[in-house]
Scaffold this motif. Structure first.
Motif, PDB file in Angstrom:
ATOM      1  N   VAL A   1       0.785  -1.231   0.000  1.00  0.00           N
ATOM      2  CA  VAL A   1       0.000   0.000   0.000  1.00  0.00           C
ATOM      3  C   VAL A   1       0.817   1.282   0.000  1.00  0.00           C
ATOM      4  CG1 VAL A   1      -1.658   1.359   1.344  1.00  0.00           C
ATOM      5  CG2 VAL A   1      -2.072  -1.062   0.925  1.00  0.00           C
ATOM      6  N   PRO A   2       1.870   1.429   0.820  1.00  0.00           N
ATOM      7  CA  PRO A   2       2.530   2.727   0.914  1.00  0.00           C
ATOM      8  C   PRO A   2       3.040   3.285  -0.413  1.00  0.00           C
ATOM      9  CG  PRO A   2       3.282   1.300   2.666  1.00  0.00           C
ATOM     10  CD  PRO A   2       2.445   0.468   1.742  1.00  0.00           C
ATOM     11  N   LEU A   3       3.478   2.429  -1.323  1.00  0.00           N
ATOM     12  CA  LEU A   3       4.029   2.924  -2.571  1.00  0.00           C
ATOM     13  C   LEU A   3       3.094   2.697  -3.752  1.00  0.00           C
ATOM     14  CD1 LEU A   3       7.700   1.748  -2.110  1.00  0.00           C
ATOM     15  CD2 LEU A   3       6.693   3.964  -1.608  1.00  0.00           C
ATOM     16  N   TYR A   4       1.920   2.099  -3.517  1.00  0.00           N
ATOM     17  CA  TYR A   4       1.017   1.756  -4.609  1.00  0.00           C
ATOM     18  C   TYR A   4       0.615   2.968  -5.427  1.00  0.00           C
ATOM     19  CZ  TYR A   4      -2.862  -0.092  -7.249  1.00  0.00           C
ATOM     20  OH  TYR A   4      -3.686  -0.437  -8.272  1.00  0.00           O
ATOM     21  N   ALA A   5       0.331   4.077  -4.764  1.00  0.00           N
ATOM     22  CA  ALA A   5      -0.109   5.270  -5.478  1.00  0.00           C
ATOM     23  C   ALA A   5       0.981   5.806  -6.404  1.00  0.00           C
ATOM     24  CB  ALA A   5      -0.526   6.352  -4.488  1.00  0.00           C
ATOM     25  N   GLN A   6       2.239   5.528  -6.077  1.00  0.00           N
ATOM     26  CA  GLN A   6       3.336   6.024  -6.887  1.00  0.00           C
ATOM     27  C   GLN A   6       3.648   5.096  -8.055  1.00  0.00           C
ATOM     28  OE1 GLN A   6       6.431   6.416  -4.008  1.00  0.00           O
ATOM     29  NE2 GLN A   6       5.686   8.372  -3.283  1.00  0.00           N
ATOM     30  N   ALA A   7       3.429   3.812  -7.905  1.00  0.00           N
ATOM     31  CA  ALA A   7       3.815   2.863  -8.954  1.00  0.00           C
ATOM     32  C   ALA A   7       2.891   1.651  -8.944  1.00  0.00           C
ATOM     33  CB  ALA A   7       5.264   2.448  -8.755  1.00  0.00           C
ATOM     34  N   PRO A   8       1.666   1.794  -9.457  1.00  0.00           N
ATOM     35  CA  PRO A   8       0.693   0.706  -9.371  1.00  0.00           C
ATOM     36  C   PRO A   8       1.051  -0.528 -10.195  1.00  0.00           C
ATOM     37  CG  PRO A   8      -0.151   2.486 -10.713  1.00  0.00           C
ATOM     38  CD  PRO A   8       1.123   2.976 -10.094  1.00  0.00           C
ATOM     39  N   ALA A   9       1.956  -0.431 -11.164  1.00  0.00           N
ATOM     40  CA  ALA A   9       2.287  -1.572 -12.013  1.00  0.00           C
ATOM     41  C   ALA A   9       3.271  -2.535 -11.358  1.00  0.00           C
ATOM     42  CB  ALA A   9       2.871  -1.069 -13.338  1.00  0.00           C
ATOM     43  N   ILE A  10       3.816  -2.190 -10.218  1.00  0.00           N
ATOM     44  CA  ILE A  10       4.799  -3.037  -9.545  1.00  0.00           C
ATOM     45  C   ILE A  10       4.079  -4.147  -8.780  1.00  0.00           C
ATOM     46  CG2 ILE A  10       6.592  -3.109  -7.778  1.00  0.00           C
ATOM     47  CD1 ILE A  10       7.143  -0.149  -8.507  1.00  0.00           C
ATOM     48  N   LYS A  11       4.550  -5.376  -8.943  1.00  0.00           N
ATOM     49  CA  LYS A  11       4.006  -6.510  -8.207  1.00  0.00           C
ATOM     50  C   LYS A  11       4.900  -6.766  -7.003  1.00  0.00           C
ATOM     51  CE  LYS A  11       3.041 -11.419  -8.538  1.00  0.00           C
ATOM     52  NZ  LYS A  11       3.216 -12.617  -9.345  1.00  0.00           N
ATOM     53  N   ARG A  12       4.322  -6.731  -5.813  1.00  0.00           N
ATOM     54  CA  ARG A  12       5.086  -6.962  -4.588  1.00  0.00           C
ATOM     55  C   ARG A  12       4.528  -8.174  -3.855  1.00  0.00           C
ATOM     56  NH1 ARG A  12       4.488  -1.363  -4.930  1.00  0.00           N
ATOM     57  NH2 ARG A  12       6.436  -0.202  -4.862  1.00  0.00           N
ATOM     58  N   SER A  13       5.409  -8.961  -3.276  1.00  0.00           N
ATOM     59  CA  SER A  13       4.996 -10.139  -2.509  1.00  0.00           C
ATOM     60  C   SER A  13       5.833 -10.244  -1.241  1.00  0.00           C
ATOM     61  CB  SER A  13       5.216 -11.412  -3.328  1.00  0.00           C
ATOM     62  OG  SER A  13       4.544 -11.355  -4.553  1.00  0.00           O
ATOM     63  N   ILE A  14       5.156 -10.472  -0.110  1.00  0.00           N
ATOM     64  CA  ILE A  14       5.862 -10.760   1.136  1.00  0.00           C
ATOM     65  C   ILE A  14       6.186 -12.254   1.127  1.00  0.00           C
ATOM     66  CG2 ILE A  14       5.629 -10.970   3.645  1.00  0.00           C
ATOM     67  CD1 ILE A  14       5.893  -8.123   2.865  1.00  0.00           C
ATOM     68  N   LEU A  15       7.446 -12.607   1.315  1.00  0.00           N
ATOM     69  CA  LEU A  15       7.841 -14.007   1.347  1.00  0.00           C
ATOM     70  C   LEU A  15       7.945 -14.524   2.775  1.00  0.00           C
ATOM     71  CD1 LEU A  15      10.549 -13.839  -1.462  1.00  0.00           C
ATOM     72  CD2 LEU A  15       8.139 -14.500  -1.670  1.00  0.00           C
ATOM     73  N   GLN A  16       8.459 -13.684   3.680  1.00  0.00           N
ATOM     74  CA  GLN A  16       8.572 -14.054   5.092  1.00  0.00           C
ATOM     75  C   GLN A  16       8.563 -12.796   5.943  1.00  0.00           C
ATOM     76  OE1 GLN A  16      11.913 -16.490   6.176  1.00  0.00           O
ATOM     77  NE2 GLN A  16      11.649 -17.854   4.438  1.00  0.00           N
ATOM     78  N   LYS A  17       8.210 -12.984   7.202  1.00  0.00           N
ATOM     79  CA  LYS A  17       8.261 -11.900   8.169  1.00  0.00           C
ATOM     80  C   LYS A  17       8.582 -12.527   9.525  1.00  0.00           C
ATOM     81  CE  LYS A  17       5.464  -8.113   9.913  1.00  0.00           C
ATOM     82  NZ  LYS A  17       4.164  -7.467   9.882  1.00  0.00           N
ATOM     83  N   ALA A  18       9.526 -11.930  10.265  1.00  0.00           N
ATOM     84  CA  ALA A  18       9.919 -12.499  11.556  1.00  0.00           C
ATOM     85  C   ALA A  18      10.433 -11.400  12.478  1.00  0.00           C
ATOM     86  CB  ALA A  18      11.008 -13.542  11.363  1.00  0.00           C
ATOM     87  N   ASP A  19      10.273 -11.636  13.773  1.00  0.00           N
ATOM     88  CA  ASP A  19      10.835 -10.715  14.759  1.00  0.00           C
ATOM     89  C   ASP A  19      12.347 -10.858  14.773  1.00  0.00           C
ATOM     90  OD1 ASP A  19       8.340  -9.867  15.503  1.00  0.00           O
ATOM     91  OD2 ASP A  19       8.245 -11.088  17.317  1.00  0.00           O
ATOM     92  N   VAL A  20      13.033  -9.726  15.005  1.00  0.00           N
ATOM     93  CA  VAL A  20      14.469  -9.762  15.256  1.00  0.00           C
ATOM     94  C   VAL A  20      14.627 -10.450  16.609  1.00  0.00           C
ATOM     95  CG1 VAL A  20      16.467  -8.286  15.738  1.00  0.00           C
ATOM     96  CG2 VAL A  20      14.937  -7.741  13.851  1.00  0.00           C
ATOM     97  N   PRO A  21      15.721 -11.174  16.847  1.00  0.00           N
ATOM     98  CA  PRO A  21      15.842 -11.955  18.079  1.00  0.00           C
ATOM     99  C   PRO A  21      15.470 -11.246  19.380  1.00  0.00           C
ATOM    100  CG  PRO A  21      17.606 -12.529  16.615  1.00  0.00           C
ATOM    101  CD  PRO A  21      16.858 -11.394  15.962  1.00  0.00           C
ATOM    102  N   ASP A  22      15.730  -9.942  19.513  1.00  0.00           N
ATOM    103  CA  ASP A  22      15.324  -9.291  20.761  1.00  0.00           C
ATOM    104  C   ASP A  22      13.802  -9.214  20.843  1.00  0.00           C
ATOM    105  OD1 ASP A  22      14.373  -7.101  19.323  1.00  0.00           O
ATOM    106  OD2 ASP A  22      15.862  -5.717  20.070  1.00  0.00           O
ATOM    107  N   GLY A  23      13.135  -9.286  19.672  1.00  0.00           N
ATOM    108  CA  GLY A  23      11.689  -9.380  19.606  1.00  0.00           C
ATOM    109  C   GLY A  23      10.910  -8.186  20.114  1.00  0.00           C
ATOM    110  N   LYS A  24      11.563  -7.104  20.421  1.00  0.00           N
ATOM    111  CA  LYS A  24      10.859  -5.990  21.037  1.00  0.00           C
ATOM    112  C   LYS A  24      10.633  -4.819  20.089  1.00  0.00           C
ATOM    113  CE  LYS A  24      12.668  -7.262  25.486  1.00  0.00           C
ATOM    114  NZ  LYS A  24      13.704  -7.053  26.460  1.00  0.00           N
ATOM    115  N   LYS A  25      11.650  -4.405  19.358  1.00  0.00           N
ATOM    116  CA  LYS A  25      11.534  -3.172  18.593  1.00  0.00           C
ATOM    117  C   LYS A  25      11.548  -3.372  17.074  1.00  0.00           C
ATOM    118  CE  LYS A  25      13.293   1.494  18.318  1.00  0.00           C
ATOM    119  NZ  LYS A  25      14.180   2.500  18.784  1.00  0.00           N
TER     120      LYS A  25
END
Length: 130
Positions: free
Chosen positions: A18-42
């Motif tokens: 969403v954040p960049l969609y208005a600027q470049a709608p033709a770009i295909k973006r996919s999230i492959l993975q998401k994880a907390d950094v080991p400290d898990g807080k910030k």
């Protein structure tokens, strides 16, 4: 157990696109993975892929963390504030520091890139810059 994961994945996909969609709608973006950094807080790590059609620019933006990327196919010109434009080809990698404004444009054959963002939790993945 699966339901919270699917909801988190859907929210991450929205945050990534969403954040960049208005600027470049033709770009295909996919999230492959998401994880907390080991400290898990910030911080969290978001690993994604973007496919840019020929000649398409992403739009100038910043991230609330570090961006690291690699070109998988095609050619990408990275335009980082305070640095000369640099062209990247398959196998080439880059890093953009926290908060530094930048843009990227695909070459004549388009570009496919994989990118990892180590960003502050709860912040938008990308913030457009005028």
């Amino acid at each position: 157990m699966l339901k919270p994961f699917v909801l988190c994945a859907a929210l991450a996909a929205v945050a990534f696109s969403v954040p960049l969609y208005a600027q470049a709608p033709a770009i295909k973006r996919s999230i492959l993975q998401k994880a907390d950094v080991p400290d898990g807080k910030k911080f969290e790590v978001v690993f994604g892929m973007a496919e840019l059609p020929a000649g398409v620019a992403i739009g100038k933006h910043t991230h609330p963390g570090i961006e690291q990327g690699t070109v998988v196919s095609g050619e990408l010109v990275l335009m980082v504030d305070g640095q000369p434009d640099k062209t990247y080809n398959p196998g080439d990698s880059w890093q953009v520091p926290l908060g530094v404004a930048h843009d990227a444009k695909a070459g004549s054959a388009g570009a496919k890139v994989i990118v990892t963002y180590t960003v502050e939790k709860g912040q938008p993945l990308a913030i457009p810059v005028k």
